[in-house]
Design a protein around this motif. Structure first.
Motif, PDB file in Angstrom:
ATOM      1  N   LEU A  39       0.856  -1.178   0.000  1.00  0.00           N
ATOM      2  CA  LEU A  39       0.000   0.000   0.000  1.00  0.00           C
ATOM      3  C   LEU A  39       0.895   1.231   0.000  1.00  0.00           C
ATOM      4  O   LEU A  39       1.818   1.339   0.804  1.00  0.00           O
ATOM      5  CB  LEU A  39      -0.892  -0.001   1.236  1.00  0.00           C
ATOM      6  N   LYS A  40       0.608   2.145  -0.915  1.00  0.00           N
ATOM      7  CA  LYS A  40       1.460   3.334  -1.041  1.00  0.00           C
ATOM      8  C   LYS A  40       0.628   4.595  -0.963  1.00  0.00           C
ATOM      9  O   LYS A  40      -0.585   4.573  -1.144  1.00  0.00           O
ATOM     10  CB  LYS A  40       2.215   3.282  -2.373  1.00  0.00           C
ATOM     11  N   VAL A  41       1.309   5.675  -0.689  1.00  0.00           N
ATOM     12  CA  VAL A  41       0.627   6.966  -0.594  1.00  0.00           C
ATOM     13  C   VAL A  41       1.401   7.969  -1.447  1.00  0.00           C
ATOM     14  O   VAL A  41       2.626   7.944  -1.499  1.00  0.00           O
ATOM     15  CB  VAL A  41       0.528   7.431   0.880  1.00  0.00           C
ATOM     16  N   LEU A  42       0.663   8.809  -2.132  1.00  0.00           N
ATOM     17  CA  LEU A  42       1.295   9.788  -3.010  1.00  0.00           C
ATOM     18  C   LEU A  42       1.702  11.013  -2.194  1.00  0.00           C
ATOM     19  O   LEU A  42       0.870  11.627  -1.534  1.00  0.00           O
ATOM     20  CB  LEU A  42       0.322  10.193  -4.121  1.00  0.00           C
ATOM     21  N   VAL A  43       2.990  11.337  -2.268  1.00  0.00           N
ATOM     22  CA  VAL A  43       3.515  12.470  -1.491  1.00  0.00           C
ATOM     23  C   VAL A  43       4.399  13.336  -2.380  1.00  0.00           C
ATOM     24  O   VAL A  43       4.779  12.938  -3.480  1.00  0.00           O
ATOM     25  CB  VAL A  43       4.333  11.985  -0.273  1.00  0.00           C
ATOM     26  N   ILE A  44       4.703  14.494  -1.868  1.00  0.00           N
ATOM     27  CA  ILE A  44       5.513  15.443  -2.634  1.00  0.00           C
ATOM     28  C   ILE A  44       6.524  16.073  -1.690  1.00  0.00           C
ATOM     29  O   ILE A  44       6.254  16.228  -0.498  1.00  0.00           O
ATOM     30  CB  ILE A  44       4.604  16.521  -3.283  1.00  0.00           C
ATOM     31  N   LYS A  45       7.684  16.390  -2.224  1.00  0.00           N
ATOM     32  CA  LYS A  45       8.712  17.056  -1.402  1.00  0.00           C
ATOM     33  C   LYS A  45       8.229  18.444  -1.023  1.00  0.00           C
ATOM     34  O   LYS A  45       7.779  19.210  -1.870  1.00  0.00           O
ATOM     35  CB  LYS A  45      10.032  17.160  -2.181  1.00  0.00           C
ATOM     36  N   CYS A  46       8.339  18.727   0.228  1.00  0.00           N
ATOM     37  CA  CYS A  46       7.871  20.005   0.751  1.00  0.00           C
ATOM     38  C   CYS A  46       8.911  21.079   0.452  1.00  0.00           C
ATOM     39  O   CYS A  46      10.109  20.841   0.589  1.00  0.00           O
ATOM     40  CB  CYS A  46       7.667  19.872   2.263  1.00  0.00           C
ATOM     41  N   ASN A  47       8.454  22.262   0.070  1.00  0.00           N
ATOM     42  CA  ASN A  47       9.440  23.293  -0.248  1.00  0.00           C
ATOM     43  C   ASN A  47       9.384  24.519   0.658  1.00  0.00           C
ATOM     44  O   ASN A  47       9.971  25.540   0.353  1.00  0.00           O
ATOM     45  CB  ASN A  47       9.314  23.707  -1.716  1.00  0.00           C
ATOM     46  N   ILE A  48       8.654  24.413   1.756  1.00  0.00           N
ATOM     47  CA  ILE A  48       8.739  25.559   2.649  1.00  0.00           C
ATOM     48  C   ILE A  48       9.865  25.321   3.630  1.00  0.00           C
ATOM     49  O   ILE A  48      10.199  24.174   3.965  1.00  0.00           O
ATOM     50  CB  ILE A  48       7.410  25.862   3.375  1.00  0.00           C
ATOM     51  N   LYS A  49      10.474  26.396   4.089  1.00  0.00           N
ATOM     52  CA  LYS A  49      11.771  26.240   4.747  1.00  0.00           C
ATOM     53  C   LYS A  49      11.700  25.431   6.039  1.00  0.00           C
ATOM     54  O   LYS A  49      12.576  24.648   6.339  1.00  0.00           O
ATOM     55  CB  LYS A  49      12.424  27.612   5.000  1.00  0.00           C
ATOM     56  N   GLU A  50      10.591  25.566   6.784  1.00  0.00           N
ATOM     57  CA  GLU A  50      10.502  24.860   8.061  1.00  0.00           C
ATOM     58  C   GLU A  50      10.529  23.340   7.885  1.00  0.00           C
ATOM     59  O   GLU A  50      10.898  22.615   8.803  1.00  0.00           O
ATOM     60  CB  GLU A  50       9.231  25.250   8.815  1.00  0.00           C
ATOM     61  N   TYR A  51      10.065  22.865   6.736  1.00  0.00           N
ATOM     62  CA  TYR A  51       9.995  21.419   6.541  1.00  0.00           C
ATOM     63  C   TYR A  51      10.728  20.993   5.276  1.00  0.00           C
ATOM     64  O   TYR A  51      10.388  19.994   4.660  1.00  0.00           O
ATOM     65  CB  TYR A  51       8.531  20.963   6.483  1.00  0.00           C
ATOM     66  N   LYS A  52      11.712  21.760   4.895  1.00  0.00           N
ATOM     67  CA  LYS A  52      12.453  21.539   3.654  1.00  0.00           C
ATOM     68  C   LYS A  52      12.817  20.065   3.453  1.00  0.00           C
ATOM     69  O   LYS A  52      13.456  19.447   4.311  1.00  0.00           O
ATOM     70  CB  LYS A  52      13.741  22.366   3.688  1.00  0.00           C
ATOM     71  N   GLY A  53      12.403  19.517   2.332  1.00  0.00           N
ATOM     72  CA  GLY A  53      12.820  18.175   1.991  1.00  0.00           C
ATOM     73  C   GLY A  53      11.977  17.069   2.596  1.00  0.00           C
ATOM     74  O   GLY A  53      12.119  15.906   2.237  1.00  0.00           O
ATOM     75  N   LYS A  54      11.082  17.394   3.488  1.00  0.00           N
ATOM     76  CA  LYS A  54      10.220  16.359   4.059  1.00  0.00           C
ATOM     77  C   LYS A  54       9.065  16.053   3.106  1.00  0.00           C
ATOM     78  O   LYS A  54       8.696  16.854   2.260  1.00  0.00           O
ATOM     79  CB  LYS A  54       9.674  16.836   5.394  1.00  0.00           C
ATOM     80  N   TRP A  55       8.492  14.874   3.290  1.00  0.00           N
ATOM     81  CA  TRP A  55       7.340  14.513   2.473  1.00  0.00           C
ATOM     82  C   TRP A  55       6.077  15.191   2.993  1.00  0.00           C
ATOM     83  O   TRP A  55       5.871  15.318   4.195  1.00  0.00           O
ATOM     84  CB  TRP A  55       7.125  12.997   2.476  1.00  0.00           C
ATOM     85  N   SER A  56       5.268  15.563   2.037  1.00  0.00           N
ATOM     86  CA  SER A  56       4.028  16.260   2.376  1.00  0.00           C
ATOM     87  C   SER A  56       2.882  15.655   1.567  1.00  0.00           C
ATOM     88  O   SER A  56       3.078  15.154   0.461  1.00  0.00           O
ATOM     89  CB  SER A  56       4.210  17.745   2.036  1.00  0.00           C
ATOM     90  N   LEU A  57       1.711  15.675   2.126  1.00  0.00           N
ATOM     91  CA  LEU A  57       0.530  15.237   1.381  1.00  0.00           C
ATOM     92  C   LEU A  57       0.184  16.270   0.326  1.00  0.00           C
ATOM     93  O   LEU A  57       0.665  17.395   0.350  1.00  0.00           O
ATOM     94  CB  LEU A  57      -0.658  15.082   2.334  1.00  0.00           C
ATOM     95  N   LEU A  58      -0.688  15.884  -0.567  1.00  0.00           N
ATOM     96  CA  LEU A  58      -1.113  16.822  -1.599  1.00  0.00           C
ATOM     97  C   LEU A  58      -2.319  17.596  -1.113  1.00  0.00           C
ATOM     98  O   LEU A  58      -3.329  17.001  -0.730  1.00  0.00           O
ATOM     99  CB  LEU A  58      -1.441  16.053  -2.879  1.00  0.00           C
TER     100      LEU A  58
END
Lengths: 234, 234
Positions: free
Chosen positions: B37-56
DNA sequence: CCAAAAGTGTTTTCGTTACACCCATGC
DNA sequence: GCATGGGTGTAACGAAAACACTTTTGG
């Protein structure tokens, strides 16, 4: 307020436009009285729904969280503090509120009506039987139905109904409560068997008073078996 | 926007203050691939969470409803239109977003990864195994957990998993999907028996191709037995 | 003594679980 | 022929449902 940079790739609308949505919470406050499940409602005073029943709600303040807003409403309206609360669903149709774009987070909560003799007469607050409420303001009928449905699912395997009862209660009251919520008749022997097996009850070795028939034993909820109930956040 | 007169008894704050809350929707988009089971995520580009995965997710526009906003995100990100979507819960802690007060309505949706070869390479969109995602931006880990829990409850008695599979599938694939979602092993004979009894499947009288073992029969979801699946609103 | 509800067990039914062997295909 | 998964049935168990009579109290 700073710019919401996570969303800044959306150039078509200014930040100002995005903040033109208001947020409210609405509480479906359930109670149990005269062998009926009831909901606390108030006469609506906005002209589009003049005189119709409305749930208790309010706008969320910028510095309070969603639970906090709900507990504030409960406190303001019932005077009660330590109340069972559960978020159910958020309703956001574009035209659900005649005065503008208002999105509302619906909760249900469970209170013991007897704990709360308060604030009823002043405004047009009223405990209304759930099964007998025809029209309501806004989309509040839909919100009520959704919350009632959620309550039915919840009571099937979670010990939440005790929040609707006084500390001491008889098995008849408990069964009547389940029957009111689920809107079905239950078999008395199976009902009792099941509750004793689940070990949700503590026998208080006391009897009902002032009933015009053989008094039943009184029980309390076996709180020790479960964690403490959900507490007010702040 | 007109004044929200239902709430006008609240004099302490001006209407302007109440509109300083922004509203977003976040989609937990589940897919199934390689028996996971997988989830679609995107690299976060705001500075506080730079590089972390984020939901859409995205802000809700003043003129679109909550479902509409979610379907817009799904369309933008996956190109898919006719997708299973379910609202789960609204998250509104005061400081959940570093840039200001943003309340988000979390949904999960179910897509067939194979239907969607699109838009993956450009941004940093990525299908991540659900059981193997450590840190996420904002409160997205909590949102993911809540949505996964809801999905588990849902699949127990509703035929929604078919949205994660191709039109034709084998019982092995179906069972592997349930095992991935519930994170348990299931008995093959009981699994098959149960599905045939529930009459959720239509035998296509076709066999798997290109498997390195005895091919299994292919089935499709017995759509006729249920209403149409939830449709895009507009 | 009558009305009303309390209290109490057993049987049946049904769904769930546990479990093992032969079969078809690819390599 | 061997490895891999496909396909199949039955017995045991446990939870839920159906069901009726005696007891206790108030009036």
């Amino acid at each position: 307020m700073k710019q919401i940079s996570r969303f800044s790739h959306l150039g078509e609308l200014s930040d100002k436009d995005y903040f033109r949505i208001a947020l409210s919470v609405d509480c479906v406050i359930f109670g149990f009285e005269d062998d009926e499940l009831k909901v606390l409602v108030i006469k609506c005073n906005i002209k589009e729904y003049k005189g119709k029943w409305s749930l208790l709600g309010d706008l969320v303040r910028p510095d309070e969280d969603l639970e906090g807003a709900s507990y504030r409403i409960l406190k303001e309206r019932t005077g009660l503090d330590d109340v069972y609360l559960e978020q159910v669903q958020t309703f956001g149709k574009v035209n659900r509120h005649p005065a503008g774009r208002v999105i509302t987070i619906a909760n249900f909560s469970l209170v013991n009506i007897k704990d709360h003799q308060l604030k009823l007469s002043d405004n047009e607050l009223h405990w209304h039987p759930v099964n007998d409420i025809s029209e309501m303001a806004f989309d509040h009928k839909e919100i009520l139905s959704t919350c009632l449905e959620r309550l039915r699912e919840k009571v099937a395997d979670h010990p939440v109904v005790f929040n609707l009862l006084p500390k001491k209660f008889s098995l008849r009251e408990l069964q009547s409560l389940y029957e009111s919520i689920l809107n079905i008749k239950l078999d008395r022997r199976n009902f009792r068997k099941k509750f004793f097996m689940m070990d949700w009850l503590v026998d208080l070795d006391e009897l009902e008073q002032d009933v015009p028939h053989r008094p039943g034993k009184l029980y309390k909820f076996n709180q020790a078996k479960f964690g403490r109930k959900p507490k007010k956040v702040s």
